[in-house]
Design a protein around this motif. Sequence first.
Motif, PDB file in Angstrom:
ATOM      1  N   HIS A 195       0.827  -1.202   0.000  1.00 54.22           N
ATOM      2  CA  HIS A 195       0.000   0.000   0.000  1.00 54.22           C
ATOM      3  C   HIS A 195       0.872   1.267   0.000  1.00 54.22           C
ATOM      4  N   LYS A 196       1.901   1.273   0.829  1.00 56.37           N
ATOM      5  CA  LYS A 196       2.782   2.442   0.903  1.00 56.37           C
ATOM      6  C   LYS A 196       3.595   2.620  -0.372  1.00 56.37           C
ATOM      7  N   VAL A 197       4.055   1.520  -0.955  1.00 58.71           N
ATOM      8  CA  VAL A 197       4.803   1.607  -2.214  1.00 58.71           C
ATOM      9  C   VAL A 197       3.910   2.186  -3.312  1.00 58.71           C
ATOM     10  N   LEU A 198       2.693   1.686  -3.413  1.00 52.81           N
ATOM     11  CA  LEU A 198       1.782   2.201  -4.433  1.00 52.81           C
ATOM     12  C   LEU A 198       1.494   3.682  -4.208  1.00 52.81           C
ATOM     13  N   ASN A 199       1.360   4.091  -2.957  1.00 47.63           N
ATOM     14  CA  ASN A 199       1.174   5.515  -2.644  1.00 47.63           C
ATOM     15  C   ASN A 199       2.395   6.332  -3.056  1.00 47.63           C
ATOM     16  N   LEU A 200       3.587   5.823  -2.759  1.00 49.63           N
ATOM     17  CA  LEU A 200       4.818   6.524  -3.149  1.00 49.63           C
ATOM     18  C   LEU A 200       4.926   6.677  -4.660  1.00 49.63           C
ATOM     19  N   LEU A 201       4.337   5.751  -5.394  1.00 45.62           N
ATOM     20  CA  LEU A 201       4.355   5.814  -6.855  1.00 45.62           C
ATOM     21  C   LEU A 201       3.245   6.696  -7.410  1.00 45.62           C
ATOM     22  N   GLY A 202       2.485   7.326  -6.523  1.00 43.97           N
ATOM     23  CA  GLY A 202       1.451   8.246  -6.951  1.00 43.97           C
ATOM     24  C   GLY A 202       0.087   7.619  -7.149  1.00 43.97           C
ATOM     25  N   LEU A 203      -0.063   6.374  -6.769  1.00 44.04           N
ATOM     26  CA  LEU A 203      -1.354   5.698  -6.875  1.00 44.04           C
ATOM     27  C   LEU A 203      -2.084   5.825  -5.547  1.00 44.04           C
ATOM     28  N   ARG A 204      -3.365   5.745  -5.572  1.00 40.16           N
ATOM     29  CA  ARG A 204      -4.161   5.821  -4.349  1.00 40.16           C
ATOM     30  C   ARG A 204      -5.048   4.594  -4.243  1.00 40.16           C
ATOM     31  N   PRO A 205      -4.427   3.438  -3.991  1.00 40.45           N
ATOM     32  CA  PRO A 205      -5.217   2.206  -3.948  1.00 40.45           C
ATOM     33  C   PRO A 205      -6.021   2.078  -2.659  1.00 40.45           C
ATOM     34  N   LEU A 206      -7.111   1.359  -2.772  1.00 36.60           N
ATOM     35  CA  LEU A 206      -7.843   0.963  -1.573  1.00 36.60           C
ATOM     36  C   LEU A 206      -7.020  -0.123  -0.889  1.00 36.60           C
ATOM     37  N   LYS A 207      -7.210  -0.300   0.406  1.00 35.74           N
ATOM     38  CA  LYS A 207      -6.476  -1.362   1.122  1.00 35.74           C
ATOM     39  C   LYS A 207      -6.724  -2.723   0.468  1.00 35.74           C
ATOM     40  N   SER A 208      -7.955  -2.965   0.039  1.00 36.68           N
ATOM     41  CA  SER A 208      -8.274  -4.256  -0.590  1.00 36.68           C
ATOM     42  C   SER A 208      -7.513  -4.440  -1.894  1.00 36.68           C
ATOM     43  N   GLU A 209      -7.254  -3.337  -2.622  1.00 34.79           N
ATOM     44  CA  GLU A 209      -6.488  -3.429  -3.861  1.00 34.79           C
ATOM     45  C   GLU A 209      -5.027  -3.770  -3.569  1.00 34.79           C
ATOM     46  N   SER A 210      -4.491  -3.240  -2.485  1.00 33.86           N
ATOM     47  CA  SER A 210      -3.110  -3.561  -2.109  1.00 33.86           C
ATOM     48  C   SER A 210      -3.002  -5.032  -1.731  1.00 33.86           C
ATOM     49  N   SER A 211      -4.010  -5.551  -1.065  1.00 35.74           N
ATOM     50  CA  SER A 211      -3.998  -6.958  -0.669  1.00 35.74           C
ATOM     51  C   SER A 211      -4.198  -7.886  -1.853  1.00 35.74           C
ATOM     52  N   SER A 212      -4.824  -7.389  -2.915  1.00 34.06           N
ATOM     53  CA  SER A 212      -5.092  -8.251  -4.067  1.00 34.06           C
ATOM     54  C   SER A 212      -3.815  -8.633  -4.808  1.00 34.06           C
ATOM     55  N   LEU A 213      -2.706  -8.003  -4.478  1.00 31.16           N
ATOM     56  CA  LEU A 213      -1.436  -8.359  -5.096  1.00 31.16           C
ATOM     57  C   LEU A 213      -0.868  -9.647  -4.511  1.00 31.16           C
ATOM     58  N   PHE A 214      -1.574 -10.221  -3.573  1.00 24.96           N
ATOM     59  CA  PHE A 214      -1.041 -11.348  -2.828  1.00 24.96           C
ATOM     60  C   PHE A 214      -1.478 -12.705  -3.337  1.00 24.96           C
ATOM     61  N   GLY A 215      -1.587 -12.857  -4.636  1.00 26.97           N
ATOM     62  CA  GLY A 215      -1.908 -14.163  -5.178  1.00 26.97           C
ATOM     63  C   GLY A 215      -0.746 -15.129  -5.048  1.00 26.97           C
ATOM     64  N   VAL A 216       0.323 -14.694  -4.403  1.00 24.70           N
ATOM     65  CA  VAL A 216       1.535 -15.509  -4.294  1.00 24.70           C
ATOM     66  C   VAL A 216       1.862 -15.894  -2.854  1.00 24.70           C
ATOM     67  N   ASP A 217       0.954 -15.625  -1.925  1.00 26.00           N
ATOM     68  CA  ASP A 217       1.161 -15.952  -0.515  1.00 26.00           C
ATOM     69  C   ASP A 217       0.832 -17.425  -0.301  1.00 26.00           C
ATOM     70  N   ASN A 218       1.790 -18.282  -0.638  1.00 23.45           N
ATOM     71  CA  ASN A 218       1.553 -19.727  -0.640  1.00 23.45           C
ATOM     72  C   ASN A 218       1.250 -20.314   0.733  1.00 23.45           C
ATOM     73  N   ASP A 219       1.847 -19.771   1.791  1.00 23.30           N
ATOM     74  CA  ASP A 219       1.603 -20.323   3.125  1.00 23.30           C
ATOM     75  C   ASP A 219       0.428 -19.634   3.837  1.00 23.30           C
ATOM     76  N   LEU A 220      -0.208 -18.692   3.153  1.00 27.37           N
ATOM     77  CA  LEU A 220      -1.421 -18.008   3.627  1.00 27.37           C
ATOM     78  C   LEU A 220      -1.250 -17.314   4.982  1.00 27.37           C
ATOM     79  N   ASP A 221      -0.040 -16.777   5.235  1.00 26.10           N
ATOM     80  CA  ASP A 221       0.177 -16.059   6.490  1.00 26.10           C
ATOM     81  C   ASP A 221      -0.081 -14.549   6.347  1.00 26.10           C
ATOM     82  N   GLY A 222      -0.476 -14.114   5.143  1.00 25.78           N
ATOM     83  CA  GLY A 222      -0.761 -12.706   4.912  1.00 25.78           C
ATOM     84  C   GLY A 222       0.455 -11.889   4.523  1.00 25.78           C
TER      85      GLY A 222
END
Length: 126
Positions: free
Chosen positions: A42-69
């Motif tokens: 979320h902070k990286v996307l903000n630094l890049l000038g994007l204003r994502p919703l928290k849910s959008e930042s979490s949607s990048l996590f299709g790679v969390d294989n152990d599901l620990d968040g």
Amino acid sequence: IKEVNITPIEQEALDRVFEWVIKKDNHKPKEHREKIGPGDIHKVLNLLGLRPLKSESSSLFGVDNDLDGYISKQEYLSMYKSVITDKDGLEPRQLYNLVQFLMFDKDFEGTITEEETLQLLFVRHG
């Protein structure tokens, strides 16, 4: 995935991005400080000038294989290797696209210069 070779320059760029991203969220629990969390994204996307919703930042996590968040270094590298070898376009690409941009944006200012592009273009295709 273990057989996929990453060049030393590519590995250096991946490591640099990972180390920069994991330091963005100062409120992570101690046990996850060496992993990428939704707050980091979320902070990286903000630094890049994007204003994502928290849910959008979490949607990048299709790679969390152990599901620990959180995304460990191993999950991060597996994601990268999976996408670069994906012939069918089935692998989650959101985090990959962000990492790819940051690999080229060496100063993490949200822009990529022609010089930065040329330096890394030859990493995979040189």
